[in-house]
Design a protein around this motif. Sequence first.
Motif, PDB file in Angstrom:
ATOM      1  N   PHE A  96       0.857  -1.197  -0.039  1.00 43.68           N
ATOM      2  CA  PHE A  96      -0.045  -0.056   0.076  1.00 43.68           C
ATOM      3  C   PHE A  96       0.843   1.176   0.004  1.00 43.68           C
ATOM      4  CE2 PHE A  96       0.554  -0.981   4.343  1.00 43.68           C
ATOM      5  CZ  PHE A  96       0.575   0.252   5.162  1.00 43.68           C
ATOM      6  N   SER A  97       0.356   2.288  -0.395  1.00 40.19           N
ATOM      7  CA  SER A  97       1.166   3.614  -0.722  1.00 40.19           C
ATOM      8  C   SER A  97       0.794   4.723   0.471  1.00 40.19           C
ATOM      9  CB  SER A  97       0.734   4.293  -1.998  1.00 40.19           C
ATOM     10  OG  SER A  97      -0.556   4.493  -2.059  1.00 40.19           O
ATOM     11  N   GLY A  98       1.590   5.566   0.262  1.00 35.14           N
ATOM     12  CA  GLY A  98       1.208   6.755   1.248  1.00 35.14           C
ATOM     13  C   GLY A  98       2.226   6.398   2.602  1.00 35.14           C
ATOM     14  N   PHE A  99       1.563   7.007   3.718  1.00 38.07           N
ATOM     15  CA  PHE A  99       2.190   6.867   4.989  1.00 38.07           C
ATOM     16  C   PHE A  99       1.477   5.686   5.848  1.00 38.07           C
ATOM     17  CE2 PHE A  99       4.028  10.873   3.837  1.00 38.07           C
ATOM     18  CZ  PHE A  99       5.368  10.872   4.442  1.00 38.07           C
ATOM     19  N   ALA A 100       2.122   4.984   6.474  1.00 36.79           N
ATOM     20  CA  ALA A 100       1.593   3.912   7.514  1.00 36.79           C
ATOM     21  C   ALA A 100       1.281   4.600   8.642  1.00 36.79           C
ATOM     22  CB  ALA A 100       2.614   3.006   7.571  1.00 36.79           C
ATOM     23  N   ARG A 101      -0.068   4.773   9.079  1.00 35.08           N
ATOM     24  CA  ARG A 101      -0.627   5.538  10.131  1.00 35.08           C
ATOM     25  C   ARG A 101      -1.369   4.510  11.111  1.00 35.08           C
ATOM     26  NH1 ARG A 101       2.671  10.077   9.958  1.00 35.08           N
ATOM     27  NH2 ARG A 101       1.962  11.350   8.022  1.00 35.08           N
ATOM     28  N   ASP A 102      -1.737   4.915  12.287  1.00 38.77           N
ATOM     29  CA  ASP A 102      -2.675   4.440  12.931  1.00 38.77           C
ATOM     30  C   ASP A 102      -4.034   4.146  12.452  1.00 38.77           C
ATOM     31  OD1 ASP A 102      -1.021   4.175  15.457  1.00 38.77           O
ATOM     32  OD2 ASP A 102      -1.217   6.283  15.847  1.00 38.77           O
ATOM     33  N   THR A 103      -4.247   5.240  11.681  1.00 37.42           N
ATOM     34  CA  THR A 103      -5.594   5.306  10.848  1.00 37.42           C
ATOM     35  C   THR A 103      -5.595   4.186   9.622  1.00 37.42           C
ATOM     36  OG1 THR A 103      -5.011   7.008   9.625  1.00 37.42           O
ATOM     37  CG2 THR A 103      -6.064   7.727  11.600  1.00 37.42           C
ATOM     38  N   ASN A 104      -4.666   3.673   9.249  1.00 39.12           N
ATOM     39  CA  ASN A 104      -5.137   2.842   7.979  1.00 39.12           C
ATOM     40  C   ASN A 104      -4.277   1.485   8.060  1.00 39.12           C
ATOM     41  OD1 ASN A 104      -2.195   3.459   7.752  1.00 39.12           O
ATOM     42  ND2 ASN A 104      -2.210   4.370   5.722  1.00 39.12           N
ATOM     43  N   ILE A 105      -3.476   1.052   8.979  1.00 38.66           N
ATOM     44  CA  ILE A 105      -2.675  -0.187   9.044  1.00 38.66           C
ATOM     45  C   ILE A 105      -3.712  -1.063   9.143  1.00 38.66           C
ATOM     46  CG2 ILE A 105      -0.581   0.884   9.478  1.00 38.66           C
ATOM     47  CD1 ILE A 105      -1.067  -0.135  12.573  1.00 38.66           C
ATOM     48  N   VAL A 106      -4.953  -0.992  10.266  1.00 38.43           N
ATOM     49  CA  VAL A 106      -5.768  -1.994  10.512  1.00 38.43           C
ATOM     50  C   VAL A 106      -6.796  -2.302   9.250  1.00 38.43           C
ATOM     51  CG1 VAL A 106      -7.827  -2.941  12.035  1.00 38.43           C
ATOM     52  CG2 VAL A 106      -5.926  -1.549  12.833  1.00 38.43           C
ATOM     53  N   LYS A 107      -6.983  -1.282   8.549  1.00 41.75           N
ATOM     54  CA  LYS A 107      -7.843  -1.697   7.211  1.00 41.75           C
ATOM     55  C   LYS A 107      -6.947  -2.521   6.250  1.00 41.75           C
ATOM     56  CE  LYS A 107     -10.456   2.533   7.891  1.00 41.75           C
ATOM     57  NZ  LYS A 107     -10.897   4.010   7.595  1.00 41.75           N
ATOM     58  N   GLU A 108      -5.654  -2.120   5.985  1.00 41.82           N
ATOM     59  CA  GLU A 108      -4.779  -2.794   5.175  1.00 41.82           C
ATOM     60  C   GLU A 108      -4.696  -4.159   5.446  1.00 41.82           C
ATOM     61  OE1 GLU A 108      -3.835  -1.447   2.422  1.00 41.82           O
ATOM     62  OE2 GLU A 108      -4.379   0.434   2.647  1.00 41.82           O
ATOM     63  N   ALA A 109      -4.513  -4.404   6.616  1.00 37.84           N
ATOM     64  CA  ALA A 109      -4.470  -5.638   7.443  1.00 37.84           C
ATOM     65  C   ALA A 109      -5.735  -6.555   7.169  1.00 37.84           C
ATOM     66  CB  ALA A 109      -4.094  -5.845   8.668  1.00 37.84           C
ATOM     67  N   GLU A 110      -6.828  -6.064   7.397  1.00 41.25           N
ATOM     68  CA  GLU A 110      -8.219  -6.449   7.120  1.00 41.25           C
ATOM     69  C   GLU A 110      -8.452  -6.856   5.663  1.00 41.25           C
ATOM     70  OE1 GLU A 110     -10.945  -3.669   8.648  1.00 41.25           O
ATOM     71  OE2 GLU A 110     -10.770  -4.682  10.580  1.00 41.25           O
ATOM     72  N   LYS A 111      -7.687  -6.053   4.661  1.00 37.99           N
ATOM     73  CA  LYS A 111      -7.880  -6.186   3.109  1.00 37.99           C
ATOM     74  C   LYS A 111      -7.221  -7.409   2.851  1.00 37.99           C
ATOM     75  CE  LYS A 111      -8.768  -1.521   1.742  1.00 37.99           C
ATOM     76  NZ  LYS A 111      -8.233  -0.285   1.187  1.00 37.99           N
ATOM     77  N   LEU A 112      -5.825  -7.763   3.583  1.00 34.22           N
ATOM     78  CA  LEU A 112      -4.978  -8.785   3.213  1.00 34.22           C
ATOM     79  C   LEU A 112      -5.732  -9.947   3.562  1.00 34.22           C
ATOM     80  CD1 LEU A 112      -2.452 -10.081   2.260  1.00 34.22           C
ATOM     81  CD2 LEU A 112      -1.443  -9.450   4.427  1.00 34.22           C
TER      82      LEU A 112
END
Length: 223
Positions: free
Chosen positions: A148-164
């Motif tokens: 995933f692109s951009g910065f790894a933040r508290d607000t997006n890492i859980v969503k990216e893990a859920e997508k995986l």
Amino acid sequence: MEIPRSSSMALLLLSIVVLPNFFCVCSAIESPQYSVVHSESDFEIRLYRLTPWMSAPVKDISFEKATKNGFHRLFQYIQGANLNFSRIAMTAPVLTSIVPGAGPLHSSAYFVRFYVPTKFQSTPPTPLPELNLKSYTWDSHYIAVRKFSGFARDTNIVKEAEKLASSLSRSPWANSTSAESSYAYSIAQYNSPFRFIGRVNEVWVDVNASGVDGYKSSAIATY
């Protein structure tokens, strides 16, 4: 406003001399070796070789704060805060592993990891005790990876893990997440915090190849 010819020539020379050197430095950064054993549009399975890391344990409720804290200690280590006073080349990625519910007040524990370059793998310099760093070597094992692109933040890492996790559930690797792993998932960051464009991050999840057609069982890394 027209740029003077002398200034234009200086800028051209700067781009010829500096930019190639910049890209050489970036491409020279060492990373752990792996083979891609399965690939789909939104994730891949990699087989990583035995790899040595220096790890910084951190207890915090924030992924971002934990990563900053851990990396600060690791950066001191590679700048010479070790018993050998050795300076160690930067590697990629900086890896932050998340251990849910392990800290006080139901916060999370983290391990922020630095991949030890080949030059120091046989005898990694011992870190100064006050840095509270631990040398760790994981065995060869399989990892599911989502970029995933951009910065790894508290607000997006859980969503990216859920997508995986969702992608894995629709693949031959469904139900292959390792129960032996002591952390839920890891976030790999490949770029300096001062880079704003073209950033590359990854979610890593340990998987077990046993039961997946065409793959042998592999030892899973645990702390």
